[in-house]
Design a protein around this motif. Structure first.
Motif, PDB file in Angstrom:
ATOM      1  N   VAL A   1       0.841  -1.205   0.000  1.00  0.00           N
ATOM      2  CA  VAL A   1       0.000   0.000   0.000  1.00  0.00           C
ATOM      3  C   VAL A   1       0.872   1.250   0.000  1.00  0.00           C
ATOM      4  O   VAL A   1       0.490   2.296  -0.525  1.00  0.00           O
ATOM      5  CB  VAL A   1      -0.943   0.033   1.222  1.00  0.00           C
ATOM      6  N   ALA A   2       2.067   1.127   0.579  1.00  0.00           N
ATOM      7  CA  ALA A   2       2.946   2.299   0.647  1.00  0.00           C
ATOM      8  C   ALA A   2       3.364   2.745  -0.756  1.00  0.00           C
ATOM      9  O   ALA A   2       3.708   3.908  -0.956  1.00  0.00           O
ATOM     10  CB  ALA A   2       4.171   1.975   1.496  1.00  0.00           C
ATOM     11  N   ILE A   3       3.341   1.825  -1.735  1.00  0.00           N
ATOM     12  CA  ILE A   3       3.833   2.202  -3.075  1.00  0.00           C
ATOM     13  C   ILE A   3       2.910   3.220  -3.741  1.00  0.00           C
ATOM     14  O   ILE A   3       3.359   4.323  -4.071  1.00  0.00           O
ATOM     15  CB  ILE A   3       4.057   0.947  -3.935  1.00  0.00           C
ATOM     16  N   PRO A   4       1.622   2.909  -3.941  1.00  0.00           N
ATOM     17  CA  PRO A   4       0.770   3.945  -4.541  1.00  0.00           C
ATOM     18  C   PRO A   4       0.689   5.212  -3.682  1.00  0.00           C
ATOM     19  O   PRO A   4       0.551   6.317  -4.234  1.00  0.00           O
ATOM     20  CB  PRO A   4      -0.601   3.285  -4.653  1.00  0.00           C
ATOM     21  N   THR A   5       0.795   5.084  -2.358  1.00  0.00           N
ATOM     22  CA  THR A   5       0.777   6.274  -1.506  1.00  0.00           C
ATOM     23  C   THR A   5       2.021   7.119  -1.771  1.00  0.00           C
ATOM     24  O   THR A   5       1.943   8.342  -1.904  1.00  0.00           O
ATOM     25  CB  THR A   5       0.730   5.870  -0.019  1.00  0.00           C
ATOM     26  N   GLY A   6       3.167   6.445  -1.877  1.00  0.00           N
ATOM     27  CA  GLY A   6       4.401   7.153  -2.193  1.00  0.00           C
ATOM     28  C   GLY A   6       4.326   7.827  -3.556  1.00  0.00           C
ATOM     29  O   GLY A   6       4.783   8.957  -3.728  1.00  0.00           O
ATOM     30  N   VAL A   7       3.717   7.133  -4.529  1.00  0.00           N
ATOM     31  CA  VAL A   7       3.542   7.704  -5.864  1.00  0.00           C
ATOM     32  C   VAL A   7       2.829   9.045  -5.753  1.00  0.00           C
ATOM     33  O   VAL A   7       3.226  10.051  -6.355  1.00  0.00           O
ATOM     34  CB  VAL A   7       2.740   6.726  -6.762  1.00  0.00           C
ATOM     35  N   LYS A   8       1.795   9.086  -4.938  1.00  0.00           N
ATOM     36  CA  LYS A   8       1.045  10.333  -4.772  1.00  0.00           C
ATOM     37  C   LYS A   8       1.919  11.416  -4.156  1.00  0.00           C
ATOM     38  O   LYS A   8       2.001  12.533  -4.676  1.00  0.00           O
ATOM     39  CB  LYS A   8      -0.170  10.104  -3.875  1.00  0.00           C
ATOM     40  N   VAL A   9       2.562  11.082  -3.044  1.00  0.00           N
ATOM     41  CA  VAL A   9       3.320  12.108  -2.326  1.00  0.00           C
ATOM     42  C   VAL A   9       4.409  12.700  -3.220  1.00  0.00           C
ATOM     43  O   VAL A   9       4.569  13.916  -3.312  1.00  0.00           O
ATOM     44  CB  VAL A   9       3.913  11.534  -1.018  1.00  0.00           C
ATOM     45  N   PHE A  10       5.126  11.837  -3.939  1.00  0.00           N
ATOM     46  CA  PHE A  10       6.200  12.358  -4.805  1.00  0.00           C
ATOM     47  C   PHE A  10       5.622  13.205  -5.935  1.00  0.00           C
ATOM     48  O   PHE A  10       6.204  14.216  -6.324  1.00  0.00           O
ATOM     49  CB  PHE A  10       7.057  11.212  -5.334  1.00  0.00           C
ATOM     50  N   ASN A  11       4.467  12.803  -6.465  1.00  0.00           N
ATOM     51  CA  ASN A  11       3.854  13.603  -7.525  1.00  0.00           C
ATOM     52  C   ASN A  11       3.417  14.968  -7.013  1.00  0.00           C
ATOM     53  O   ASN A  11       3.519  15.967  -7.725  1.00  0.00           O
ATOM     54  CB  ASN A  11       2.647  12.868  -8.113  1.00  0.00           C
ATOM     55  N   TRP A  12       2.935  15.002  -5.775  1.00  0.00           N
ATOM     56  CA  TRP A  12       2.527  16.303  -5.206  1.00  0.00           C
ATOM     57  C   TRP A  12       3.728  17.224  -5.057  1.00  0.00           C
ATOM     58  O   TRP A  12       3.676  18.406  -5.390  1.00  0.00           O
ATOM     59  CB  TRP A  12       1.858  16.095  -3.846  1.00  0.00           C
ATOM     60  N   ILE A  13       4.810  16.663  -4.499  1.00  0.00           N
ATOM     61  CA  ILE A  13       6.011  17.474  -4.309  1.00  0.00           C
ATOM     62  C   ILE A  13       6.502  17.964  -5.672  1.00  0.00           C
ATOM     63  O   ILE A  13       6.875  19.130  -5.840  1.00  0.00           O
ATOM     64  CB  ILE A  13       7.113  16.644  -3.601  1.00  0.00           C
ATOM     65  N   ALA A  14       6.469  17.070  -6.663  1.00  0.00           N
ATOM     66  CA  ALA A  14       6.938  17.454  -8.001  1.00  0.00           C
ATOM     67  C   ALA A  14       6.035  18.524  -8.604  1.00  0.00           C
ATOM     68  O   ALA A  14       6.477  19.345  -9.406  1.00  0.00           O
ATOM     69  CB  ALA A  14       6.986  16.219  -8.904  1.00  0.00           C
ATOM     70  N   THR A  15       4.741  18.526  -8.214  1.00  0.00           N
ATOM     71  CA  THR A  15       3.842  19.571  -8.710  1.00  0.00           C
ATOM     72  C   THR A  15       4.259  20.938  -8.168  1.00  0.00           C
ATOM     73  O   THR A  15       4.251  21.945  -8.875  1.00  0.00           O
ATOM     74  CB  THR A  15       2.399  19.266  -8.265  1.00  0.00           C
ATOM     75  N   LEU A  16       4.656  20.972  -6.898  1.00  0.00           N
ATOM     76  CA  LEU A  16       5.068  22.234  -6.287  1.00  0.00           C
ATOM     77  C   LEU A  16       6.378  22.732  -6.877  1.00  0.00           C
ATOM     78  O   LEU A  16       6.592  23.930  -7.035  1.00  0.00           O
ATOM     79  CB  LEU A  16       5.232  22.049  -4.767  1.00  0.00           C
TER      80      LEU A  16
END
Lengths: 552, 212
Positions: free
Chosen positions: A333-348
């Motif tokens: 479960v940590a994998i898709p969650t990590g995908v989200k977090v990194f994408n958010w940071i990359a958006t900023l």
């Protein structure tokens, strides 16, 4: 709710604010409305009432733990208080929270629809919710007093205790119905009512998150429904399914309970993730990084999250094989969650960031939820969980995910959509102060619990050993700051809704469809039905307008 | 896509009425999903306890009346058939025929409940009923078997009763013309529900009556 603009009739429907359509309807027009926006607000008023009750109970728990020994709450009352705190916060506030309040209000707007697919069912689900809530509150004063089992109602104690467990679990059963109805409604709405040109991969990410959430609601809730009914049957007829004295297996109850209750934590947190995915692009003025990855990761979390319930029971007695399989799946479960977090940071990263209140809440959310997620991995590992199970660490961890994740996400969404909902702005300075208080109070309250748990303080006890005093004291001080912050936030929002300065249609420069209609929207949402020709986060036009204004 | 969906506003503003036939069908299928999982919890418990008490389940199942169980299966399957015929009759605008078949479905479901009543009361007189002392004196496995039997056929029976209530409402709606060939959704969804009730029973029969 006084708004001066009168209802007028346009080509597509009324164009005046939904708040005074029909004009002068009074309370009855709210209680009989099938307008998704009003229903969302009816949910909001009920849920925040319960939230304040739940918050007061949490405050009381912390106050009792200020010093070792009994302060003013007996051990027995303490058991009922933390049970009631859990039942209210989980079943009445965060599980239905974001979908029922913001999902109801925003989903049809973001899809460019005039309402949800089944408006009458939507109203019915509110009444079912209220019925469940009344039953839960009635169990406080009937029978042997409120349940003292913890919100999990574990057998065999829940079968034997003299407190009124039966009515409390029936209330949870009824609340589950409301949840299923909302989930069915949203899935149907997303399939049938998207605006022309809006394919699935042109939907805003909040809609994707609600889609994943709704599937969990539909698939997981019936399992808890039947399980809780069986608890009532056990208590009234002694059917023995979970009673070891009659050949039953209490562990089986735990399995059935968590088959629902683990997926349901994603019901709480996935919509919050959707809100963050809306706020970050709006305040970075750029399209979200990895749109498809975020959309699909929501579905992946929903699917994998359905298969990890066993990690609540590593110490309860399961085979070794079951334990490592559940542990492995938990790490997945940590994998898709990590995908989200990194994408958010990359958006900023390299965005034209404008720091406004919703962004503060969103960034705070990422911080708190990252702590919640990472501390969760320690529970997911078999060896560390033996040490951490049933300690204050667990309490700290799930408050970081459920409160820091789900509730702060909801607050972020409320601050983001508030001007759309009421057509008025809240005071941004006060909102920022509230945010600072909440962030400081939050970490001061819950971080000490993580340390206390590692040091070995068990959860759910009214008393503790003297060596745990300092950190408990700190945590209680934190709860005072946290409550001050929450009250400031709520009062500020209410004042904004009543008497804030008028908000423009698109105060933040966002791109999704809800910002293209008026604030507040008319009864049928759009004066002309919108058509979609681009993805949800195309800022070309917004940036062009900004340049034009800057050039003036 | 929503371009094909028409909507209208009632006399009282604020009431949006969608007329999208797919909406009801999608909603109904989702509801049937939840029903499968509701029963699924009980089937899971059955599976676990049967694997733990195989001999006792075998022994206890001999107490059940296979002839009555099989008769009920035939009755319920036939009621599904008459339900389908009621739907297809209404689709072809044969209102009287549709009403006839729907009444037939109602009678068959009543028959099912009557047979079920005799089965349950026979067990009750033998002291085999949840909450009765005799059941607690039986070996644990057998007690679990009978409690599962009453819980699962009981939940199924509640579904039959709800189905009959809905069918009665639909019957009156067809009579009054509220449901007709061009607007037969509610009858069709009732049919979908009824087939699910039927389907669950098809699993209950072998699990309880035919395990000996």
């Amino acid at each position: 709710m006084a708004h001066s603009n009168a209802a007028a009739t346009g080509a597509y429907g009324t164009t005046g604010s939904y708040l005074n359509t029909p004009a002068g309807g009074g309370l009855k027009s709210w209680l009989t409305t099938v307008d998704h926006k009003k229903i969302g607000l009816m949910y909001a008023s009920a849920m925040f009432t319960f939230f304040l009750v739940g918050m007061s109970l949490g405050f009381l728990i912390r106050l009792e733990l200020l010093e070792p020994g009994t302060q003013f709450v007996s051990a027995r009352a303490y058991n009922s208080i933390f049970t009631l705190h859990g039942v209210i916060m989980i079943f009445l506030f965060i599980v239905p929270g974001i979908p029922a309040i913001l999902g109801n209000f925003i989903l049809p707007l973001q899809l460019g629809a005039d309402d949800v697919a089944m408006p009458r069912l939507n109203l019915a689900s509110w009444y079912v919710y209220m019925t469940g809530a009344v039953m839960a509150l009635a169990s406080l004063v009937t029978g042997g007093g409120f349940a003292d089992t913890g919100w999990t109602f574990y057998a065999p104690y829940s079968l034997n205790t003299n407190t009124n467990v039966s009515l409390a679990v029936l209330a949870a059963f009824v609340l589950g119905f409301s949840s299923i109805m909302t989930g069915m409604n949203f899935i149907t709405t997303i399939h049938r009512l998207r605006a022309p040109g809006m394919g699935f991969f042109r939907m805003p990410l909040f809609c994707w998150a609600l889609y994943a959430t709704s599937w969990i609601q539909v698939i997981a809730t019936p399992v808890i429904g039947i399980t809780l009914l069986l608890v009532v049957m056990e208590r009234t007829l002694g059917i023995g399914f979970f009673d070891p004295a009659r050949g039953g297996d209490p562990i089986l109850y735990q399995h059935l309970f968590w088959i629902y209750s683990h997926p349901v934590v994603y019901v709480m947190v996935l919509p919050a993730m959707g809100i963050i995915s809306e706020i970050l692009p709006a305040f970075s003025r750029r399209t979200i990084f990895g749109y498809k990855a975020i959309a699909i990761s929501s579905m992946a979390i929903a699917v994998v999250g359905y298969l990890v319930w066993g990690h609540h029971m590593f110490t309860a007695g399961m085979s070794d094989t079951a334990r490592w399989v559940f542990s492995l799946l938990t790490f997945f479960v940590a994998i898709p969650t990590g995908v989200k977090v990194f994408n958010w940071i990359a958006t900023l990263y390299r965005g034209s960031i404008e720091i406004r209140v919703p962004l503060l809440y969103a960034v705070g959310w990422i911080f708190l939820f990252s702590i919640g997620g990472l501390t969760g991995l320690a529970n997911g590992a078999l060896s560390t969980d033996i040490h951490l199970h049933d300690t204050a660490y667990i309490v700290g961890h799930f408050h970081y995910t459920m409160f820091g994740g789900a509730a702060i996400g909801m607050f972020a969404g409320l601050h983001y959509w508030w001007p759309k909902i009421w057509g008025r702005m809240y005071n941004e300075k006060v909102a920022t102060t509230a945010w600072v208080l909440i962030m400081v109070g939050f970490n001061l309250t819950y971080f000490p619990m993580l340390i206390l748990g590692i040091k070995g303080m068990p959860r759910r006890y009214q008393d503790y050993l003297p060596q745990f005093h300092d950190l408990n004291f700190l945590s209680t001080i934190g709860s005072w700051i946290l409550v001050a912050g929450l009250l400031t936030m709520i009062i500020n929002l209410i004042r904004g809704a009543r008497s804030g300065s008028p908000a423009p249609d698109n105060p933040w420069g966002s791109t999704t469809l809800e910002w293209q209609t008026t604030s507040p929207p008319p009864l049928l949402n759009f004066a002309t039905p919108p058509e979609v020709t681009t993805g949800p986060y195309d800022f070309t036009e917004i940036l062009r307008q900004n340049n034009v204004e800057a050039g003036k | 896509m929503s371009s094909d969906i028409s909507h209208a506003i009632d006399q009282a503003p604020g009431h949006v009425v969608h007329t999208d036939p797919e909406t009801g069908k999608t909603g109904m299928w989702l509801f049937l999903f939840t029903e499968l999982l509701l029963f699924g919890g009980l089937f899971l418990i059955y599976g676990v306890y049967r694997s733990m008490n195989e001999g006792a389940f075998h022994h206890a199942a001999a107490e059940l009346n296979v002839a009555m169980g099989v008769t009920n299966t035939i009755v319920l399957l036939t009621s599904s058939l008459t339900m389908v015929m009621a739907v297809s009759a209404l689709q072809r605008n044969q209102v009287k025929r549709s009403l006839g078949f729907l009444t037939g479905t109602l009678l068959l479901s009543a028959t099912f409940l009557v047979i079920k009543f005799f089965e349950w009361s026979a067990k009750y007189h033998h002291g085999i009923f949840p909450g009765k002392d005799h059941l607690h004196e039986l070996p644990h496995g057998e007690g679990l078997f009978f409690n599962l039997y009453f819980m699962m056929t009981g939940l199924h029976g509640i579904h039959v009763v709800i189905g009959m209530i809905v069918m009665t409402v639909v019957l009156f709606k067809i009579r009054s013309g509220a449901l007709a060939a061009d607007n037969h959704g509610m009858l069709e969804y009732t049919g979908l529900y009824w087939h699910l009730v039927d389907l669950v029973w098809i699993f209950l029969l072998p699990l309880f009556y035919l395990t000996t």
